[in-house]
Design a protein around this motif. Sequence first.
Motif, PDB file in Angstrom:
ATOM      1  N   UNK A 223       0.869  -1.177   0.000  1.00 52.87           N
ATOM      2  CA  UNK A 223       0.000   0.000   0.000  1.00 52.87           C
ATOM      3  C   UNK A 223       0.903   1.223   0.000  1.00 52.87           C
ATOM      4  N   UNK A 224       0.810   2.022  -1.056  1.00 57.42           N
ATOM      5  CA  UNK A 224       1.689   3.177  -1.232  1.00 57.42           C
ATOM      6  C   UNK A 224       0.872   4.466  -1.245  1.00 57.42           C
ATOM      7  N   UNK A 225       1.193   5.367  -0.333  1.00 56.16           N
ATOM      8  CA  UNK A 225       0.570   6.687  -0.317  1.00 56.16           C
ATOM      9  C   UNK A 225       1.588   7.705  -0.813  1.00 56.16           C
ATOM     10  N   UNK A 226       1.176   8.484  -1.801  1.00 64.33           N
ATOM     11  CA  UNK A 226       2.059   9.490  -2.376  1.00 64.33           C
ATOM     12  C   UNK A 226       2.141  10.677  -1.424  1.00 64.33           C
ATOM     13  N   UNK A 227       3.370  11.019  -1.032  1.00 65.94           N
ATOM     14  CA  UNK A 227       3.562  12.098  -0.052  1.00 65.94           C
ATOM     15  C   UNK A 227       3.765  13.454  -0.696  1.00 65.94           C
ATOM     16  N   UNK A 228       4.347  13.458  -1.914  1.00 65.71           N
ATOM     17  CA  UNK A 228       4.651  14.734  -2.560  1.00 65.71           C
ATOM     18  C   UNK A 228       5.945  15.350  -2.085  1.00 65.71           C
ATOM     19  N   UNK A 229       6.687  14.649  -1.223  1.00 65.50           N
ATOM     20  CA  UNK A 229       7.947  15.155  -0.708  1.00 65.50           C
ATOM     21  C   UNK A 229       9.108  14.551  -1.499  1.00 65.50           C
ATOM     22  N   UNK A 230      10.060  15.379  -1.890  1.00 67.22           N
ATOM     23  CA  UNK A 230      11.171  14.910  -2.708  1.00 67.22           C
ATOM     24  C   UNK A 230      12.074  13.946  -1.958  1.00 67.22           C
ATOM     25  N   UNK A 231      12.294  14.172  -0.660  1.00 66.59           N
ATOM     26  CA  UNK A 231      13.174  13.303   0.117  1.00 66.59           C
ATOM     27  C   UNK A 231      12.582  11.922   0.322  1.00 66.59           C
ATOM     28  N   UNK A 232      11.289  11.845   0.488  1.00 69.18           N
ATOM     29  CA  UNK A 232      10.584  10.576   0.692  1.00 69.18           C
ATOM     30  C   UNK A 232       9.233  10.666  -0.010  1.00 69.18           C
ATOM     31  N   UNK A 233       9.228  10.422  -1.343  1.00 65.11           N
ATOM     32  CA  UNK A 233       8.008  10.663  -2.133  1.00 65.11           C
ATOM     33  C   UNK A 233       6.849   9.733  -1.813  1.00 65.11           C
ATOM     34  N   UNK A 234       7.146   8.560  -1.222  1.00 66.30           N
ATOM     35  CA  UNK A 234       6.098   7.591  -0.939  1.00 66.30           C
ATOM     36  C   UNK A 234       6.146   7.146   0.527  1.00 66.30           C
ATOM     37  N   UNK A 235       4.971   6.807   1.045  1.00 66.37           N
ATOM     38  CA  UNK A 235       4.873   6.122   2.322  1.00 66.37           C
ATOM     39  C   UNK A 235       4.410   4.697   2.013  1.00 66.37           C
ATOM     40  N   UNK A 236       5.353   3.757   2.033  1.00 69.07           N
ATOM     41  CA  UNK A 236       5.069   2.383   1.634  1.00 69.07           C
ATOM     42  C   UNK A 236       4.850   1.483   2.844  1.00 69.07           C
ATOM     43  N   UNK A 237       3.776   0.708   2.798  1.00 68.29           N
ATOM     44  CA  UNK A 237       3.510  -0.317   3.813  1.00 68.29           C
ATOM     45  C   UNK A 237       3.477  -1.663   3.106  1.00 68.29           C
ATOM     46  N   UNK A 238       4.439  -2.515   3.405  1.00 64.31           N
ATOM     47  CA  UNK A 238       4.548  -3.828   2.761  1.00 64.31           C
ATOM     48  C   UNK A 238       3.897  -4.906   3.623  1.00 64.31           C
ATOM     49  N   UNK A 239       3.254  -5.868   2.934  1.00 65.52           N
ATOM     50  CA  UNK A 239       2.683  -7.042   3.585  1.00 65.52           C
ATOM     51  C   UNK A 239       3.458  -8.257   3.099  1.00 65.52           C
ATOM     52  N   UNK A 240       4.047  -8.988   4.022  1.00 61.22           N
ATOM     53  CA  UNK A 240       4.852 -10.159   3.691  1.00 61.22           C
ATOM     54  C   UNK A 240       4.099 -11.403   4.122  1.00 61.22           C
ATOM     55  N   UNK A 241       4.021 -12.399   3.213  1.00 61.87           N
ATOM     56  CA  UNK A 241       3.228 -13.599   3.457  1.00 61.87           C
ATOM     57  C   UNK A 241       4.146 -14.815   3.608  1.00 61.87           C
ATOM     58  N   UNK A 242       3.676 -15.789   4.366  1.00 64.39           N
ATOM     59  CA  UNK A 242       4.432 -17.029   4.526  1.00 64.39           C
ATOM     60  C   UNK A 242       3.986 -18.051   3.486  1.00 64.39           C
ATOM     61  N   UNK A 243       4.500 -19.293   3.618  1.00 62.56           N
ATOM     62  CA  UNK A 243       4.194 -20.332   2.636  1.00 62.56           C
ATOM     63  C   UNK A 243       2.725 -20.714   2.625  1.00 62.56           C
ATOM     64  N   UNK A 244       2.013 -20.439   3.711  1.00 63.05           N
ATOM     65  CA  UNK A 244       0.581 -20.757   3.795  1.00 63.05           C
ATOM     66  C   UNK A 244      -0.300 -19.606   3.319  1.00 63.05           C
ATOM     67  N   UNK A 245       0.350 -18.579   2.753  1.00 59.89           N
ATOM     68  CA  UNK A 245      -0.346 -17.399   2.232  1.00 59.89           C
ATOM     69  C   UNK A 245      -1.025 -16.588   3.338  1.00 59.89           C
ATOM     70  N   UNK A 246      -0.531 -16.725   4.537  1.00 65.89           N
ATOM     71  CA  UNK A 246      -0.996 -15.911   5.652  1.00 65.89           C
ATOM     72  C   UNK A 246       0.004 -14.787   5.889  1.00 65.89           C
ATOM     73  N   UNK A 247      -0.462 -13.692   6.451  1.00 62.01           N
ATOM     74  CA  UNK A 247       0.425 -12.557   6.713  1.00 62.01           C
ATOM     75  C   UNK A 247       1.446 -12.927   7.773  1.00 62.01           C
ATOM     76  N   UNK A 248       2.713 -12.828   7.387  1.00 64.71           N
ATOM     77  CA  UNK A 248       3.794 -13.121   8.329  1.00 64.71           C
ATOM     78  C   UNK A 248       4.132 -11.879   9.137  1.00 64.71           C
ATOM     79  N   UNK A 249       4.279 -10.765   8.471  1.00 64.96           N
ATOM     80  CA  UNK A 249       4.508  -9.497   9.155  1.00 64.96           C
ATOM     81  C   UNK A 249       4.256  -8.342   8.203  1.00 64.96           C
TER      82      UNK A 249
END
Length: 266
Positions: A223-249
Amino acid sequence: TAPLLFAGNRLFGQNAYIQTDVIKVAGVSASQINSLTLASKRSSYVYLNGLGAATQKVDYQASPTMHDIIQVYQYDQYGQPATNYLPYADVPSQGLNGSYRATAVADQQNFYISNSTPGNLNKIANDPFPFSQELFENSPLHRLMAAGSDGIGFQPDLQDNSQHYSVIIYRNNTSADQVMISPAGGGTVAYYPANALSVTDLKNADGVETLLFKNSAGQLLLKRQVSGKSAEPYYDTYHVFNANRSTAYIIPPKAAHLIATGAATN
């Protein structure tokens, strides 16, 4: 004690409806419901079309002046509720009997544009657009393209930049999106190749842009929110899944930025 609830199906003329009575007093049997006064019960009627979808909801004498409150429902040719109308109170000439209003759309429009008329000061907003609309793409998927809000200036019109509404664009990812494949640190950062992910690009009425990146299994990877700031243009939230397709972290924006820039590897 909580109010008792009674519901039943009936036919009013050619309009099937569901009547719901909320009983506000104790010791009432089913046979006594129809004889109760407004002080003892609250009644509403949901009218249905041939497919069983609601076309109107009428709250019987529910306004402060004892008028019916009518909520209109309309659908496009695909059965989508493309237009959502604000509820309105009926005028005395329409009667106060909770019945189906054949001219409900026109009555609702008149209700919201007549509050400055002498003798009909209903003390609500004077607006020619007392509804919100949604636009769908012309494809078998029939996905949502734009969504507005109630009132003038908030109606979706892809040719009118003066309106304020949300816009949704569907596309595949590009190499420029730079979505990390394994955003866990500990090595060289790798990115998904072009056309590997589906992207939903949403820009709301305030111009805030959010992008959702999903894999072929429909899992939300980023999930990426555009910040409009040159130093950090995006606020990214990553979802990582395990082998069972469940959210690991879930990796929050600050950590994701440090990993992407090589500032953090553990």
